[in-house]
Design a protein around this motif. Structure first.
Motif, short mmCIF file in Angstrom:
data_model
loop_
_atom_site.label_atom_id
_atom_site.label_comp_id
_atom_site.label_asym_id
_atom_site.label_seq_id
_atom_site.Cartn_x
_atom_site.Cartn_y
_atom_site.Cartn_z
N ARG A 23 0.84 -1.28 0.09
CA ARG A 23 0.11 -0.22 -0.01
C ARG A 23 0.96 1.18 0.10
O ARG A 23 2.14 0.93 0.05
N VAL A 24 0.18 2.33 -0.23
CA VAL A 24 1.15 3.68 -0.15
C VAL A 24 1.85 3.72 1.19
O VAL A 24 1.22 3.70 2.31
N GLY A 25 2.85 4.14 1.26
CA GLY A 25 3.77 4.13 2.38
C GLY A 25 4.52 2.93 2.70
O GLY A 25 5.41 3.09 3.53
N THR A 26 4.17 1.83 2.15
CA THR A 26 4.96 0.74 2.46
C THR A 26 6.48 0.86 1.98
O THR A 26 6.58 1.39 1.21
N ILE A 27 7.27 0.43 2.74
CA ILE A 27 8.68 0.29 2.54
C ILE A 27 9.13 -1.09 1.83
O ILE A 27 8.87 -2.13 2.44
N ALA A 28 9.33 -1.11 0.50
CA ALA A 28 9.50 -2.20 0.11
C ALA A 28 11.37 -2.30 -0.66
O ALA A 28 11.71 -1.42 -0.57
N THR A 29 11.62 -3.36 -0.99
CA THR A 29 12.87 -3.55 -1.42
C THR A 29 12.53 -4.14 -3.09
O THR A 29 11.78 -4.74 -3.53
N VAL A 30 13.27 -3.42 -3.83
CA VAL A 30 13.34 -3.58 -5.03
C VAL A 30 14.53 -4.35 -5.51
O VAL A 30 15.53 -4.00 -5.29
N HIS A 31 14.28 -5.25 -6.46
CA HIS A 31 15.52 -6.13 -6.95
C HIS A 31 15.82 -5.62 -8.30
O HIS A 31 15.17 -5.66 -9.09
#
Ligand code: ZN
Length: 160
Positions: A91-99
């Protein structure tokens, strides 16, 4: 003993914006434990800590360039959701990791579509001036092992 190259410092901190809004602090947990002179804290913060002894308190104000950098407007990109790792629902605001081909990168999700998401790769604190209020609780010599690893061990430091 004073902080300098190859000393281990332990400190409590409160991090806020210069107008006083607190962002985070360490007072409910372990103090931060770091090995001085090995790039484990922001360079400008390390510079301010150098020469300070156990028991010292200091306030360090950093402009964005000396903290987490200025915000780059070109840092927002559209990426396929399948390239993102994230805890829980996206969701908006989620801290994600991009590979990516260049490795892993932390991003903040700014828009979620069906197959793609817009992500901001600015550091969450980019563009902010920051104030650290620091109390140094301990200064000790680093062990040979800590120096060879380039980080501090023990509570508040690295665990292996
Ligand atoms: Zn280690």
């Amino acid at each position: 003993m004073e902080l300098g190259k190859n000393k281990v410092g332990r400190f409590h901190y409160s991090l806020s914006e210069p107008d006083g809004v607190e962002i985070e602090n360490s007072h409910d947990g372990e103090p931060v434990t770091y090995l001085h002179g090995h790039g484990n804290v922001l360079p400008a913060l390390e510079e301010a800590l150098a020469g300070k002894a156990e028991g010292a308190s200091l306030t360090v104000e950093l402009p964005p360039e000396k903290a987490y950098g200025v915000r780059r407007e070109d840092a927002i990109q559209r990426v396929p959701i399948k390239h993102l790792s994230h805890p829980g629902k996206l969701r908006v605001g989620t801290i994600a990791t991009v590979h990516t081909d260049q490795g892993h990168r932390q991003v903040t999700v700014v828009k979620v579509g069906k197959f793609n998401a817009d992500v901001d790769s600015n550091h969450p604190l980019a563009g902010k001036a920051l104030r650290f209020d620091i109390e140094i609780v301990e200064v000790r010599d680093a062990s040979a092992e800590e120096i060879s690893h380039g980080h501090a061990h023990g509570p508040g430091g690295h665990h292996h």
